[in-house]
Design a protein around this motif. Structure first.
Motif, mmCIF file in Angstrom:
data_model
loop_
_atom_site.group_PDB
_atom_site.id
_atom_site.type_symbol
_atom_site.label_atom_id
_atom_site.label_comp_id
_atom_site.label_asym_id
_atom_site.label_seq_id
_atom_site.Cartn_x
_atom_site.Cartn_y
_atom_site.Cartn_z
ATOM 1 N N HIS A 203 1.025 -1.402 -0.417
ATOM 2 C CA HIS A 203 0.143 0.117 -0.335
ATOM 3 C C HIS A 203 0.636 1.447 -0.436
ATOM 4 O O HIS A 203 0.543 2.511 -0.544
ATOM 5 N N ALA A 204 2.003 1.428 0.760
ATOM 6 C CA ALA A 204 3.387 2.669 0.645
ATOM 7 C C ALA A 204 3.752 2.391 -0.720
ATOM 8 O O ALA A 204 3.739 4.020 -1.359
ATOM 9 N N GLY A 205 3.908 0.870 -1.222
ATOM 10 C CA GLY A 205 3.881 1.192 -2.825
ATOM 11 C C GLY A 205 2.620 2.047 -3.623
ATOM 12 O O GLY A 205 3.149 2.921 -4.783
ATOM 13 N N LEU A 206 2.038 1.620 -3.120
ATOM 14 C CA LEU A 206 0.574 1.988 -4.285
ATOM 15 C C LEU A 206 0.348 4.180 -4.325
ATOM 16 O O LEU A 206 -0.190 4.776 -5.392
ATOM 17 N N VAL A 207 0.683 3.694 -3.111
ATOM 18 C CA VAL A 207 0.368 5.498 -2.277
ATOM 19 C C VAL A 207 1.397 6.600 -3.477
ATOM 20 O O VAL A 207 1.295 7.364 -3.764
ATOM 21 N N THR A 208 2.479 5.984 -2.761
ATOM 22 C CA THR A 208 3.757 6.317 -3.580
ATOM 23 C C THR A 208 3.302 6.836 -5.425
ATOM 24 O O THR A 208 4.003 7.745 -5.706
ATOM 25 N N THR A 209 3.271 5.988 -5.973
ATOM 26 C CA THR A 209 3.242 5.649 -7.545
ATOM 27 C C THR A 209 1.639 6.262 -7.861
ATOM 28 O O THR A 209 1.701 6.648 -8.468
ATOM 29 N N LEU A 210 0.708 6.715 -7.395
ATOM 30 C CA LEU A 210 -0.547 7.221 -7.811
ATOM 31 C C LEU A 210 -0.072 8.680 -7.209
ATOM 32 O O LEU A 210 -0.298 9.399 -8.570
ATOM 33 N N ALA A 211 1.169 9.254 -6.583
ATOM 34 C CA ALA A 211 1.762 10.460 -6.713
ATOM 35 C C ALA A 211 2.191 11.039 -7.103
ATOM 36 O O ALA A 211 2.136 11.830 -7.808
ATOM 37 N N ALA A 212 2.981 10.197 -8.010
ATOM 38 C CA ALA A 212 4.241 10.082 -8.730
ATOM 39 C C ALA A 212 3.639 10.542 -10.280
ATOM 40 O O ALA A 212 3.608 11.390 -10.858
ATOM 41 N N ALA A 213 2.179 9.650 -10.445
ATOM 42 C CA ALA A 213 1.819 9.285 -11.632
ATOM 43 C C ALA A 213 0.018 10.647 -12.177
ATOM 44 O O ALA A 213 -0.146 10.307 -12.466
ATOM 45 N N GLY A 214 0.247 11.769 -10.661
ATOM 46 C CA GLY A 214 -0.470 12.954 -11.213
ATOM 47 C C GLY A 214 -1.580 12.746 -10.180
ATOM 48 O O GLY A 214 -2.605 13.296 -10.411
ATOM 49 N N HIS A 215 -1.858 11.515 -9.590
ATOM 50 C CA HIS A 215 -3.291 10.742 -9.211
ATOM 51 C C HIS A 215 -2.988 11.421 -6.934
ATOM 52 O O HIS A 215 -2.840 9.943 -6.651
ATOM 53 N N ARG A 216 -3.034 12.341 -6.617
ATOM 54 C CA ARG A 216 -3.064 12.743 -5.625
ATOM 55 C C ARG A 216 -4.137 12.718 -4.382
ATOM 56 O O ARG A 216 -3.893 11.829 -3.496
ATOM 57 N N ALA A 217 -5.274 13.028 -4.990
ATOM 58 C CA ALA A 217 -6.343 13.160 -4.080
ATOM 59 C C ALA A 217 -6.385 11.300 -3.898
ATOM 60 O O ALA A 217 -6.799 10.567 -3.071
ATOM 61 N N GLU A 218 -6.581 10.221 -4.865
ATOM 62 C CA GLU A 218 -6.485 8.585 -4.980
ATOM 63 C C GLU A 218 -5.579 8.914 -3.725
ATOM 64 O O GLU A 218 -5.914 7.513 -3.049
ATOM 65 N N ALA A 219 -4.330 9.281 -4.148
ATOM 66 C CA ALA A 219 -3.208 8.104 -3.183
ATOM 67 C C ALA A 219 -3.681 9.060 -1.249
ATOM 68 O O ALA A 219 -3.200 7.922 -0.559
ATOM 69 N N LEU A 220 -4.318 9.644 -1.686
ATOM 70 C CA LEU A 220 -4.306 10.161 -0.209
ATOM 71 C C LEU A 220 -5.396 9.148 0.345
ATOM 72 O O LEU A 220 -5.503 8.962 1.863
ATOM 73 N N ALA A 221 -6.702 8.982 -0.409
ATOM 74 C CA ALA A 221 -7.599 8.159 -0.151
ATOM 75 C C ALA A 221 -6.951 6.980 0.428
ATOM 76 O O ALA A 221 -7.948 6.219 1.120
ATOM 77 N N ARG A 222 -6.746 6.127 -0.541
ATOM 78 C CA ARG A 222 -5.840 4.929 -0.580
ATOM 79 C C ARG A 222 -5.410 5.482 0.736
ATOM 80 O O ARG A 222 -5.278 3.816 1.719
ATOM 81 N N TYR A 223 -4.773 5.984 1.475
ATOM 82 C CA TYR A 223 -4.285 6.121 2.663
ATOM 83 C C TYR A 223 -5.054 5.134 3.820
ATOM 84 O O TYR A 223 -4.970 5.262 4.649
ATOM 85 N N ARG A 224 -6.008 6.518 3.845
ATOM 86 C CA ARG A 224 -6.666 7.273 4.184
ATOM 87 C C ARG A 224 -7.596 5.330 4.934
ATOM 88 O O ARG A 224 -8.096 4.848 5.986
ATOM 89 N N GLN A 225 -7.623 4.450 3.654
ATOM 90 C CA GLN A 225 -9.088 3.300 3.679
ATOM 91 C C GLN A 225 -7.637 2.345 4.893
ATOM 92 O O GLN A 225 -8.158 1.965 5.190
ATOM 93 N N MET A 226 -6.609 2.438 4.291
ATOM 94 C CA MET A 226 -5.050 1.464 4.524
ATOM 95 C C MET A 226 -4.989 1.558 6.139
ATOM 96 O O MET A 226 -5.416 0.078 6.589
ATOM 97 N N ARG A 227 -5.495 3.244 6.489
ATOM 98 C CA ARG A 227 -5.211 3.053 8.009
ATOM 99 C C ARG A 227 -6.531 2.805 8.741
ATOM 100 O O ARG A 227 -6.257 1.862 9.733
ATOM 101 N N ASP A 228 -7.921 3.144 8.450
ATOM 102 C CA ASP A 228 -8.659 2.682 9.224
ATOM 103 C C ASP A 228 -9.014 1.219 9.117
ATOM 104 O O ASP A 228 -9.720 0.625 9.829
#
Length: 607
Positions: A203-228
């Motif tokens: 999930h850390a790899g997905l968050v970082t890669t999403l952000a690098a690909a320009g999907h910042r909102a989805e990256a933060l949403a993925r982090y919140r989902q994983m934390r929950d």
């Protein structure tokens, strides 16, 4: 020419040209999937039964496996004559192995592409490495053998394949971000996180890669989902790697390809882990000379990998004592030190896993516990990095099989790996060029020297050499048995050699002559090997003790078994592989006198 294709990295599927094949009943497909999961590596019958049925295999399990194998052979090769072995499912001892041709099995193609990606990266071609990683990732459709794992043992076999995918996709994502190509790894990363919903590295790899690909909102949403999910299901907050990925998305001030948990290199150490040498070591000069000849190969400048010497032999023959003594003789030649590990192969499937062994060796090389990675692939990579170029001696005692040992071979042509095992590790000779060495029983003069040295250490001396020679032969010259009797004679001054010889002549009481409270004895050593046998081989082992004469012919053991000769032959091979018997010319069986006594005891308890 027809072309067979088999997919395992997802649901099991088979094609002949463009036509998909029906793999048959569920357990038959499970058998095929398990053999594919260890493509090229043999699986013994006991392991196959355990993988398919767990601890609840039916009495007919072996026959069912044979039936499934026959059906699969004809499925893969229509027109194959009845009982013909075919090209893909090869008999190996009591079990089988799957032989895949190039391009046939997705798992092997995946591994080839991942290896090419790593080679490209090591050669300074990162874009080519991303291409190979992406090509490998596209082969994965879901959990390996999806839906076919009916017990924990089978699930573990398939989970190892999923772990290879997870390790590769994390490495690929970091590289893709660094080369400015993050979007190419998003699909396999999303699949990996679905397969392992609680894996923080993924999930850390997905968050970082999403952000690098320009999907910042989805990256933060993925982090919140994983934390929950972590809080709800495990009651924990995200770890440093996932937290660092979120911080990068928020601040963009961290290198996304380097997780916050990346460890500093382990402090250099010179391990000296060899067990103490046996102070009463005696004899074995011929074997030591041969080992010295083999070890001279570490100085061969043409070597490209470690020199591996695998010593096998029956229980109690003194493999560990011999190899430890030899290791002390040559230790000074290895400037980087010595590592030692007991792989506990006598426990069979309960032996030390390759992952646990790697962690122990990494600690021996100076790695701190927080620095040791979690995934198997990362463990192998760290171990190879730390051993690269080292002149190191590694002693691996009590190995179970080649797959347990292969990941433990160091990345150094100047290293020496000494291995002991009850089984001949022929697979290691094929894959790693191991030199196989069989530890034999000492001849009478060497056995006599061993016994004399042990007796002298206790303060006892006997002038009746004929009586002591009789004891030595009644022990079958087994070093463990001789050491036990010498200690027993020293501890009991009233015990005479004549009494010991009388006990040994009595077949019903022979093994009782070695019994001491809390000490090692031949019965216990043989029991470790016996417990690993399949039910059929265990039954045959007991029955063979009833055969008359020193040698047991093929006709005799088939008659004793009272079953199909082919099945009996497979069980005899299993006994030989367990180092409980030896099979000579024309199928004549020979075995150690104490092993036969142990089999007779078992027969009296369970015919």
């Amino acid at each position: 020419m027809t072309r067979l294709r088999v997919e395992l990295m997802g649901s099991l599927r088979l094609w002949r040209d463009d036509a998909e094949l029906d793999g048959g009943p569920r357990q038959q497909r499970c058998l095929l999937a398990l053999l594919l999961a260890r493509a090229g590596q043999p699986i013994g019958m006991t392991d196959l039964v355990g993988l398919i049925w767990g601890n609840e295999g039916p009495a007919s399990a072996v026959n069912v496996v044979h039936k499934y194998v026959g059906a699969l052979r004809r499925l893969l090769e229509p027109g194959l004559p009845l009982r013909a072995p075919g090209s893909f499912l090869a008999r190996h001892g009591t079990g089988y192995r799957f032989l895949a041709v190039p391009g046939m099995l997705d798992l092997l193609e995946f591994r080839r592409l991942v290896a090419e990606a790593r080679s490209s990266l090591a050669g300074g071609r990162p874009d080519q490495a991303v291409d190979r990683y992406a090509e490998a990732a596209r082969l994965v459709r879901g959990p390996a053998g999806d839906g076919l794992a009916d017990n924990a043992t089978a699930a573990t076999a398939f989970a190892g394949i999923d772990g290879e995918f997870f390790d590769a996709v994390v490495a690929a994502a970091r590289l893709a971000v660094r080369t400015g190509r993050p979007a190419e790894l998003l699909a396999p990363l999303r699949l990996a996180t679905e397969m392992a919903p609680l894996s923080e590295p993924l999930h850390a790899g997905l968050v970082t890669t999403l952000a690098a690909a320009g999907h910042r909102a989805e990256a933060l949403a993925r982090y919140r989902q994983m934390r929950d999910r972590l809080v709800a299901e495990l009651g924990v907050e995200p770890g440093p790697e996932l937290t660092a990925a979120q911080r990068h998305v928020l601040t963009r001030d961290a290198d996304p390809a380097v997780p916050a948990s990346a460890a500093a290199p382990p402090r250099p150490v010179r391990p000296a882990q060899l067990p103490p040498d046996q102070p009463l070591f005696a004899g074995r000069e011929t074997e030591l000379s041969r080992l010295l000849e083999l070890a001279a190969g570490t100085r061969d400048g043409r070597r490209t990998g470690p020199l591996v010497i695998a010593v096998d032999g029956m229980a109690g023959v003194g493999k560990s004592t011999l190899v430890t003594h030899f290791a002390h003789r040559v230790a000074a030649d290895f400037t980087a030190g010595q590592l030692h590990l007991d792989l506990q192969g006598h426990l069979g499937e309960g032996s030390l896993s390759a992952g646990a062994a790697l962690r122990a060796l990494l600690h021996g090389l100076g790695a701190r516990a927080p620095d040791v990675p979690d995934t198997f692939d990362a463990l192998v990579g760290m171990y190879r990095s730390l051993t690269a170029g080292l002149d190191i001696l590694i002693l691996l005692d009590n190995a179970y099989d080649p797959p347990q040992v292969r990941p433990l071979l160091p990345n150094s042509a100047g290293s020496l790996v000494l291995i002991t095992s009850r089984r001949a590790l022929t697979g290691l000779a094929v894959s790693a060029g191991a030199r196989l060495f069989h530890a034999r029983l000492p001849e009478l003069p060497e056995a006599r020297e061993l016994f004399r040295v042990r007796l002298a250490a206790t303060g006892r001396r006997f002038g009746d050499q004929a009586r002591l020679d009789e004891i030595i032969e009644l022990c079958g010259r087994l070093p463990l048995a001789l050491a036990i009797l010498a200690a027993r004679l020293g501890a009991r001054p009233q015990l005479s050699p004549a009494t010991v010889a009388a006990d040994l002549r009595d077949g019903a009481r022979r093994l009782d002559a070695f019994t001491e409270r809390g000490g090692a004895d031949p019965r216990g050593a043989f029991a470790w090997s016996y417990r690993q046998l399949s039910p059929g081989a265990a039954r045959l082992f007991r029955l063979l003790s009833a055969a008359p004469g020193p040698g047991i012919t093929a006709e005799t053991w088939v008659r004793l078994a009272g079953q199909d000769p082919e099945r009996t032959r497979a069980e005899v091979e299993e006994l030989a592989e367990a180092a409980l018997i030896c099979v000579g010319p024309h199928g004549v069986i020979a075995w150690h006198v104490l092993v036969r006594a142990y089999a007779a005891e078992l027969l009296a308890l369970s015919p």
